[in-house]
Design a protein around this motif. Structure first.
Motif, PDB file in Angstrom:
ATOM      1  N   UNK A 135       0.839  -1.183   0.000  1.00  0.00           N
ATOM      2  CA  UNK A 135       0.000   0.000   0.000  1.00  0.00           C
ATOM      3  C   UNK A 135       0.881   1.243   0.000  1.00  0.00           C
ATOM      4  N   UNK A 136       0.469   2.276  -0.740  1.00  0.00           N
ATOM      5  CA  UNK A 136       1.240   3.498  -0.837  1.00  0.00           C
ATOM      6  C   UNK A 136       0.411   4.665  -0.299  1.00  0.00           C
ATOM      7  N   UNK A 239      -3.807   0.260  -7.548  1.00  0.00           N
ATOM      8  CA  UNK A 239      -4.452   0.260  -6.224  1.00  0.00           C
ATOM      9  C   UNK A 239      -5.424   1.418  -6.075  1.00  0.00           C
ATOM     10  N   UNK A 240      -6.355   1.584  -6.998  1.00  0.00           N
ATOM     11  CA  UNK A 240      -7.204   2.779  -6.938  1.00  0.00           C
ATOM     12  C   UNK A 240      -8.076   2.812  -5.681  1.00  0.00           C
ATOM     13  N   UNK A 241      -8.188   4.021  -5.108  1.00  0.00           N
ATOM     14  CA  UNK A 241      -9.197   4.268  -4.072  1.00  0.00           C
ATOM     15  C   UNK A 241     -10.545   4.447  -4.753  1.00  0.00           C
ATOM     16  N   UNK A 242     -10.544   5.286  -5.786  1.00  0.00           N
ATOM     17  CA  UNK A 242     -11.796   5.604  -6.475  1.00  0.00           C
ATOM     18  C   UNK A 242     -11.743   5.094  -7.914  1.00  0.00           C
ATOM     19  N   UNK A 243     -12.871   4.573  -8.352  1.00  0.00           N
ATOM     20  CA  UNK A 243     -13.020   4.171  -9.748  1.00  0.00           C
ATOM     21  C   UNK A 243     -14.071   5.060 -10.402  1.00  0.00           C
ATOM     22  N   UNK A 275     -11.983  -6.684  -8.395  1.00  0.00           N
ATOM     23  CA  UNK A 275     -10.552  -6.663  -8.700  1.00  0.00           C
ATOM     24  C   UNK A 275      -9.816  -5.606  -7.868  1.00  0.00           C
ATOM     25  N   UNK A 276     -10.394  -4.416  -7.772  1.00  0.00           N
ATOM     26  CA  UNK A 276      -9.715  -3.338  -7.057  1.00  0.00           C
ATOM     27  C   UNK A 276      -9.611  -3.641  -5.564  1.00  0.00           C
ATOM     28  N   UNK A 277     -10.634  -4.279  -5.008  1.00  0.00           N
ATOM     29  CA  UNK A 277     -10.620  -4.539  -3.561  1.00  0.00           C
ATOM     30  C   UNK A 277      -9.617  -5.611  -3.158  1.00  0.00           C
ATOM     31  N   UNK A 278      -9.126  -6.381  -4.119  1.00  0.00           N
ATOM     32  CA  UNK A 278      -8.047  -7.325  -3.779  1.00  0.00           C
ATOM     33  C   UNK A 278      -6.799  -6.584  -3.296  1.00  0.00           C
ATOM     34  N   UNK A 279      -6.562  -5.404  -3.849  1.00  0.00           N
ATOM     35  CA  UNK A 279      -5.357  -4.657  -3.492  1.00  0.00           C
ATOM     36  C   UNK A 279      -5.674  -3.439  -2.634  1.00  0.00           C
ATOM     37  N   UNK A 280      -6.928  -3.047  -2.577  1.00  0.00           N
ATOM     38  CA  UNK A 280      -7.336  -1.884  -1.791  1.00  0.00           C
ATOM     39  C   UNK A 280      -8.775  -2.109  -1.317  1.00  0.00           C
ATOM     40  N   UNK A 281      -8.923  -2.697  -0.134  1.00  0.00           N
ATOM     41  CA  UNK A 281     -10.270  -3.094   0.314  1.00  0.00           C
ATOM     42  C   UNK A 281     -11.252  -1.930   0.400  1.00  0.00           C
ATOM     43  N   UNK A 282     -10.752  -0.694   0.460  1.00  0.00           N
ATOM     44  CA  UNK A 282     -11.640   0.461   0.582  1.00  0.00           C
ATOM     45  C   UNK A 282     -12.046   1.039  -0.771  1.00  0.00           C
ATOM     46  N   UNK A 283     -11.685   0.380  -1.853  1.00  0.00           N
ATOM     47  CA  UNK A 283     -11.998   0.933  -3.184  1.00  0.00           C
ATOM     48  C   UNK A 283     -13.513   1.100  -3.368  1.00  0.00           C
ATOM     49  N   UNK A 284     -13.887   2.178  -4.040  1.00  0.00           N
ATOM     50  CA  UNK A 284     -15.312   2.452  -4.281  1.00  0.00           C
ATOM     51  C   UNK A 284     -15.465   3.063  -5.672  1.00  0.00           C
ATOM     52  N   UNK A 329     -17.479  13.749  -5.835  1.00  0.00           N
ATOM     53  CA  UNK A 329     -17.816  12.413  -5.323  1.00  0.00           C
ATOM     54  C   UNK A 329     -16.605  11.676  -4.750  1.00  0.00           C
ATOM     55  N   UNK A 330     -15.402  12.253  -4.901  1.00  0.00           N
ATOM     56  CA  UNK A 330     -14.217  11.606  -4.319  1.00  0.00           C
ATOM     57  C   UNK A 330     -14.247  11.781  -2.809  1.00  0.00           C
ATOM     58  N   UNK A 331     -13.858  10.734  -2.108  1.00  0.00           N
ATOM     59  CA  UNK A 331     -13.874  10.793  -0.641  1.00  0.00           C
ATOM     60  C   UNK A 331     -12.527  11.306  -0.132  1.00  0.00           C
TER      61      UNK A 331
END
Lengths: 331, 331
Positions: A135-136, A239-243, A275-284, A329-331
Motif C-alpha cells: 500500500x502506498x 491500487x485505486x481508491x476511487x473508480x 478486482x480493485x478490492x483485492x489490493x485496496x479493500x476500501x476501493x469504491x 464524489x471523491x472521498x
C-alpha cells in the motif's frame, strides 16, 4: 521527460481525425504548443500559428511532436526531410508512432550529428520493477471502461484539470502514447513486458502526500479479450481508491470484436470493484462518465439522468458537463 | 523448435532444487534426455548416464539444455567453456536463464563459427498477433490457481500424459520457460509485450480437431497483484472449455506478497468462470488439483476428501493419485 514548448507536426494529415494526438495536446496543454507545422495537402488545423522550423526555433520551441498518424505504416521521405531539418534547427523529436524514429537511419544519424534527442514514447525507456502490492500513501483514481476508447483518458484529464483549478493536489498519470505526449511523461503500458506491467504502474504512482490524487489514465477493458490483461495490471498496480466507470452508449459491440456485446455498467462496476478490492479493500466507485458525442443534446440529458437513477451514482459527460460532480464524489 | 534428444547440463548445481528445470524434463520427457553433464561440485543427479560432450554427441544428442539455475545471475567462465565446447561438438544450446546466451559474446562468436543455434526460451522469437477473440475449433483446458507455483504446470502435464495414454488427442501447451524446455516449444508469456499477450495464446492454441484437447499451462493467479494481468490474458486468449482449480493448502500468503492471504477455492472458481465465460459461455470447472506435498499421507487424503465434499468436484493430487479423475471430468 520531453522538453516543451512543442511545435506540433501535422504533416499531410488527410483529415482532422488523423491528427488526434495533436488535438489532445491542443485541448489539454494549450500552453505547451506554440505553433503548428503543416505540409502541402494537410487537412487538419489546430488553430495555432503556422510556423516554419526557423520561426518555431526562434519562438522558443524545444521539441517537434509528431501529432499525426502516418499513412501505410511508414515514415515517408517527405516527413523524414522535415524531421531532419527540425533537428538541424535545434529541436528534439517526439513521436508515438508504431514506426520508431530510432529505426530510421537518417534520423538517428542527424540526431547524433546535432546532439538532439529522439523520444519514441511507444517504447518504455525504464526498467520497471515487478509489482510488490504494498500500500502506498496518497490517493488514486482510475477510469475503467465497458470497452476501449470510451473516454477514459478524457475523463482523467478533465478531473485533473478540475482538481487543479480548485487548488487540490492532483497529477494526471499517462499510460498511453497520447497521454504521454500530452503530459511529457508516463508509462507506455501496452508496450511493457508482461511480468512488469503492474510494477510499471506502481512505479508511475508512487507514495505521495495523503491529500494528493493521482488521476490514472485507463486502458482497455476487463471485458475486452484482446487487452483485458493490461486493464487488470492497471487495477492491481494502481491500487485505486476511487473508480470512475466509463461508457459510450452507441457502441454496437466491443471495439474490434464484432461477436462481443458490451457489458452492462452494473457488470463493470461489480467486476472492477472485485478486482480493485483485492489490493485496496476500501476501493469504491465515485461516479460514471458517459461519452455522449453520438447523442443529440436532449437524448444525452435523458440518458445521463436514466443512468444516474439506475446506478445511484453521479453521472456526467465531462465534455458537456465538466468533471465537477465526479470530483465532488471523491472521498 | 528445439531439436532433441537433449544432453542435460547440470553444471555445478549446489543442490537438487537448483536443477529443477532438468528434473522437469527428466520427469515429463524421460525419452528426450539421453544423458547428463555434471561439473566438479555438482550435487544434483537425474539418474541419467554421465556423459562427456564427445560421448553425448556420439550418442546422438542434438541440444545441450541448461537444466540448472546460475548462481549470482551471471554465466560463469567455467560454464562458458563447457557451452562453447558443446557447440564445437555439434550441439545446439537451449536455456531459460534470465541471462541470455545471446548476450555472451564468446557464445555468439562460437555459434556463428560452428553454425549452431542458441535457444533463449525466456524471450519470444515470434511476432504475435493482437487477439481477435474468435472461437476456435477443438477443446482447451486451462489450470488456474489460488496463487503462483501451486502445481498448474504439473497438473496440465499429468492430464496430457493420461490423455495420450488413453489414445485421446492431446497437446500440452507450454507458457513458461520450464514447460518450453520440457516440450521443445511454447510461448514465454511473462516476456511477451502487453498488447500481444492474449494474441500469443490464441497463436499457441489454434484451430484443431473437434476432439483434440490443448492442455494449457497456467501462469500466476487472478488474485496475485504482480502477475494477475498475465493470468487474465491467458484465460481470454486461451478460451478454455474446462478449468482446473489448483491450490497448495499450506501456503500462508500469496507468493512474494506477505500482506495478501490466499483466496478461497470458491472465490477462484467464481472469478475464473466469470472471466472464462466472457470468451466461452460454455466454460466449466472440471475438477480440482491440490498439491499436497506439504501434508502427510493421511492428512492429504482427509484434505482432498473434504475439498471434494465442499466443492462438489473431483479433487485429486495428480502426483499422489494421477490425473485420471480430472480427465474423466472433461466433457
Amino acid at each position: 521527460m520531453i522538453d516543451g514548448p512543442y511545435l506540433l507536426f501535422l504533416g499531410d494529415a488527410p483529415d482532422a481525425l488523423a491528427a488526434k494526438v495533436a488535438q489532445g495536446i491542443r485541448d489539454w496543454r494549450p500552453d505547451a504548443a506554440i505553433g503548428q507545422f503543416r505540409m502541402a495537402g494537410c487537412r487538419a488545423d489546430m488553430g495555432l500559428p503556422d510556423m516554419t522550423l526557423a520561426e518555431a526555433a526562434a519562438a522558443g520551441a524545444r521539441t517537434l511532436v509528431v501529432g499525426v498518424a502516418n499513412r501505410g505504416g511508414t515514415i515517408s521521405p517527405a516527413w523524414i526531410e522535415v524531421l531532419r531539418s527540425a533537428m538541424e534547427h535545434g529541436l528534439d523529436l517526439a513521436s508515438g508512432l508504431h514506426n520508431l524514429l530510432r529505426d530510421e537511419l537518417e534520423l538517428t544519424a542527424t540526431a547524433m550529428a546535432t546532439g538532439r534527442k529522439l523520444h519514441d514514447v511507444r517504447v518504455p525507456d525504464v526498467r520497471y520493477p515487478i509489482a510488490n502490492g504494498k500500500r502506498r500513501a496518497g490517493k488514486r483514481c482510475l477510469a475503467v471502461g465497458t470497452d476501449c476508447s470510451v473516454g477514459k483518458m478524457y475523463t482523467a484529464l478533465a478531473m485533473d484539470r478540475e482538481m487543479r483549478a480548485r487548488g487540490m493536489k492532483a497529477t494526471f498519470r499517462a499510460t498511453g502514447q497520447t497521454g504521454i505526449l500530452v503530459t511529457g511523461a508516463g508509462v507506455p503500458l501496452d508496450a511493457v513486458i508482461a511480468d512488469f506491467m503492474a510494477g510499471s504502474i506502481e512505479w508511475l504512482t508512487p507514495d505521495n502526500d495523503p491529500d494528493h490524487w493521482d488521476l490514472i489514465e485507463g486502458q482497455g477493458s476487463l471485458f475486452h479479450a484482446s487487452y483485458s490483461g493490461v486493464t487488470l495490471a492497471l487495477i492491481h498496480g494502481g491500487q485505486p481508491d476511487a473508480l470512475v466507470l466509463c461508457h459510450e452508449p452507441t457502441r454496437k459491440h466491443l471495439r474490434g470484436l464484432p461477436d462481443y456485446p458490451l457489458p452492462s455498467l452494473e457488470a463493470l462496476r461489480d467486476l472492477s470493484l472485485t478486482m480493485a478490492r483485492m489490493v485496496n479493500p476500501a476501493a469504491y466507485v465515485a461516479g460514471i462518465s458517459i461519452n455522449t458525442a453520438g447523442l443529440a443534446e436532449r437524448e444525452a440529458e435523458d440518458y445521463l439522468a436514466s443512468v444516474e437513477t439506475l446506478m445511484g451514482l453521479p453521472t456526467v459527460d465531462p465534455f458537456r458537463n465538466g468533471a465537477a460532480r465526479l470530483v465532488d464524489a471523491l472521498k
